[in-house]
Design a protein around this motif. Structure first.
Motif, PDB file in Angstrom:
ATOM      1  N   MET A  48       0.849  -1.174   0.000  1.00 61.19           N
ATOM      2  CA  MET A  48       0.000   0.000   0.000  1.00 61.19           C
ATOM      3  C   MET A  48       0.891   1.232   0.000  1.00 61.19           C
ATOM      4  O   MET A  48       1.841   1.321   0.750  1.00 61.19           O
ATOM      5  N   GLY A  49       0.576   2.217  -0.863  1.00 61.41           N
ATOM      6  CA  GLY A  49       1.367   3.429  -0.957  1.00 61.41           C
ATOM      7  C   GLY A  49       0.990   4.437   0.106  1.00 61.41           C
ATOM      8  O   GLY A  49      -0.092   4.394   0.683  1.00 61.41           O
ATOM      9  N   MET A  50       1.919   5.337   0.359  1.00 65.83           N
ATOM     10  CA  MET A  50       1.661   6.421   1.310  1.00 65.83           C
ATOM     11  C   MET A  50       1.113   7.618   0.554  1.00 65.83           C
ATOM     12  O   MET A  50       1.406   7.804  -0.618  1.00 65.83           O
ATOM     13  N   SER A  51       0.352   8.425   1.251  1.00 66.13           N
ATOM     14  CA  SER A  51      -0.145   9.641   0.616  1.00 66.13           C
ATOM     15  C   SER A  51       0.722  10.825   1.026  1.00 66.13           C
ATOM     16  O   SER A  51       1.355  10.824   2.072  1.00 66.13           O
ATOM     17  N   VAL A  52       0.719  11.830   0.170  1.00 64.65           N
ATOM     18  CA  VAL A  52       1.472  13.051   0.419  1.00 64.65           C
ATOM     19  C   VAL A  52       0.619  13.974   1.272  1.00 64.65           C
ATOM     20  O   VAL A  52      -0.557  14.185   0.980  1.00 64.65           O
ATOM     21  N   THR A  53       1.211  14.510   2.331  1.00 64.00           N
ATOM     22  CA  THR A  53       0.508  15.456   3.192  1.00 64.00           C
ATOM     23  C   THR A  53       1.198  16.812   3.112  1.00 64.00           C
ATOM     24  O   THR A  53       2.420  16.894   2.999  1.00 64.00           O
ATOM     25  N   ILE A  54       0.398  17.867   3.192  1.00 62.95           N
ATOM     26  CA  ILE A  54       0.921  19.234   3.151  1.00 62.95           C
ATOM     27  C   ILE A  54       0.693  19.863   4.516  1.00 62.95           C
ATOM     28  O   ILE A  54      -0.397  19.765   5.074  1.00 62.95           O
ATOM     29  N   SER A  55       1.747  20.488   5.044  1.00 65.28           N
ATOM     30  CA  SER A  55       1.646  21.141   6.343  1.00 65.28           C
ATOM     31  C   SER A  55       2.632  22.304   6.409  1.00 65.28           C
ATOM     32  O   SER A  55       3.489  22.453   5.537  1.00 65.28           O
ATOM     33  N   ALA A  56       2.490  23.106   7.446  1.00 62.72           N
ATOM     34  CA  ALA A  56       3.433  24.209   7.662  1.00 62.72           C
ATOM     35  C   ALA A  56       4.826  23.641   7.913  1.00 62.72           C
ATOM     36  O   ALA A  56       4.973  22.624   8.589  1.00 62.72           O
ATOM     37  N   ALA A  57       5.811  24.296   7.359  1.00 68.44           N
ATOM     38  CA  ALA A  57       7.201  23.900   7.592  1.00 68.44           C
ATOM     39  C   ALA A  57       7.615  24.351   8.981  1.00 68.44           C
ATOM     40  O   ALA A  57       7.140  25.364   9.489  1.00 68.44           O
ATOM     41  N   SER A  58       8.516  23.607   9.570  1.00 72.57           N
ATOM     42  CA  SER A  58       9.067  23.985  10.866  1.00 72.57           C
ATOM     43  C   SER A  58      10.561  24.232  10.701  1.00 72.57           C
ATOM     44  O   SER A  58      11.153  23.900   9.675  1.00 72.57           O
ATOM     45  N   ALA A  59      11.154  24.785  11.735  1.00 73.11           N
ATOM     46  CA  ALA A  59      12.599  25.047  11.707  1.00 73.11           C
ATOM     47  C   ALA A  59      13.388  23.754  11.475  1.00 73.11           C
ATOM     48  O   ALA A  59      14.447  23.771  10.840  1.00 73.11           O
ATOM     49  N   GLN A  60      12.847  22.642  11.937  1.00 76.33           N
ATOM     50  CA  GLN A  60      13.522  21.355  11.769  1.00 76.33           C
ATOM     51  C   GLN A  60      13.539  20.883  10.309  1.00 76.33           C
ATOM     52  O   GLN A  60      14.294  19.989   9.959  1.00 76.33           O
ATOM     53  N   ASP A  61      12.699  21.483   9.471  1.00 75.81           N
ATOM     54  CA  ASP A  61      12.640  21.102   8.056  1.00 75.81           C
ATOM     55  C   ASP A  61      13.678  21.821   7.206  1.00 75.81           C
ATOM     56  O   ASP A  61      13.872  21.463   6.040  1.00 75.81           O
ATOM     57  N   ALA A  62      14.337  22.826   7.741  1.00 78.19           N
ATOM     58  CA  ALA A  62      15.215  23.689   6.944  1.00 78.19           C
ATOM     59  C   ALA A  62      16.270  22.903   6.174  1.00 78.19           C
ATOM     60  O   ALA A  62      16.487  23.158   4.979  1.00 78.19           O
ATOM     61  N   GLU A  63      16.912  21.968   6.810  1.00 81.95           N
ATOM     62  CA  GLU A  63      17.975  21.222   6.146  1.00 81.95           C
ATOM     63  C   GLU A  63      17.435  20.395   4.973  1.00 81.95           C
ATOM     64  O   GLU A  63      18.016  20.387   3.882  1.00 81.95           O
ATOM     65  N   GLN A  64      16.298  19.723   5.185  1.00 84.87           N
ATOM     66  CA  GLN A  64      15.694  18.940   4.103  1.00 84.87           C
ATOM     67  C   GLN A  64      15.238  19.838   2.958  1.00 84.87           C
ATOM     68  O   GLN A  64      15.387  19.482   1.789  1.00 84.87           O
ATOM     69  N   ILE A  65      14.670  21.003   3.299  1.00 87.51           N
ATOM     70  CA  ILE A  65      14.230  21.946   2.261  1.00 87.51           C
ATOM     71  C   ILE A  65      15.426  22.416   1.439  1.00 87.51           C
ATOM     72  O   ILE A  65      15.367  22.459   0.206  1.00 87.51           O
ATOM     73  N   LEU A  66      16.522  22.754   2.101  1.00 90.40           N
ATOM     74  CA  LEU A  66      17.699  23.242   1.383  1.00 90.40           C
ATOM     75  C   LEU A  66      18.260  22.165   0.451  1.00 90.40           C
ATOM     76  O   LEU A  66      18.610  22.451  -0.700  1.00 90.40           O
ATOM     77  N   LYS A  67      18.332  20.926   0.908  1.00 93.69           N
ATOM     78  CA  LYS A  67      18.821  19.834   0.057  1.00 93.69           C
ATOM     79  C   LYS A  67      17.896  19.621  -1.138  1.00 93.69           C
ATOM     80  O   LYS A  67      18.357  19.424  -2.267  1.00 93.69           O
TER      81      LYS A  67
END
Length: 160
Positions: free
Chosen positions: A1-20
């Motif tokens: 079974m596949g996972m679904s994509v969820t949209i949410s507010a970014a947090s400070a902890q997401d910065a590194e993943q966003i930059l990559k």
């Protein structure tokens, strides 16, 4: 079974993943324009964190992985400047960019403070997929600006 994509507010902890992800996504733009010194490829983690603190950012997650993102901020005139709409190359052409664009517009039109009167974004003149998406979402070109011998930026706008 596949996972679904969820949209949410970014947090400070997401910065590194966003930059990559940003670095990965803008490789094709850099190749298209023959310029690997574009700001999305040279932005530092500290600069990104400051940008996230100033405005609002959303991420799309597939499980724990950030696979898409968008950010923006509203200026004193009520213009929401939307920037860096990025989607992982393997996730493109599934409507995720459009979903993120709708979600950030909704944030700034309904719940965001300050309230947006209009939305504005820009892209390069050769970025046909971007231009197509933005036009499909109701944006119209309002200005062009040549920033180098190979790049003209097209500013697009629509009312909130």
């Amino acid at each position: 079974m596949g996972m679904s994509v969820t949209i949410s507010a970014a947090s400070a902890q997401d910065a590194e993943q966003i930059l990559k992800l940003q670095y990965l996504c803008y490789q094709s733009e850099a190749e298209l324009y023959g310029d690997y010194s574009i700001e999305p490829l040279t932005q530092t983690l500290d600069d990104l964190r400051a940008e996230l603190d100033r405005g609002h950012a959303l991420v799309a997650r597939l499980g724990g992985e950030v696979v898409a993102s968008v950010r923006g901020e509203v200026d004193a005139t009520g213009t929401a400047h939307i920037a860096k709409l990025i989607v992982h190359p393997r996730m493109r052409r599934h409507g995720l960019g459009g979903r993120l664009l709708d979600a950030i517009e909704q944030h700034f039109a309904d719940g965001g403070a300050p309230h947006a009167k209009r939305f504005q974004l820009f892209t390069g003149h050769r970025s046909e997929r971007n231009l197509s998406l933005y036009r499909k979402k109701g944006y119209e070109a309002v200005a062009t600006r040549q920033v180098g011998p190979r790049l003209t930026l097209i500013t697009l706008e629509k009312a909130a």
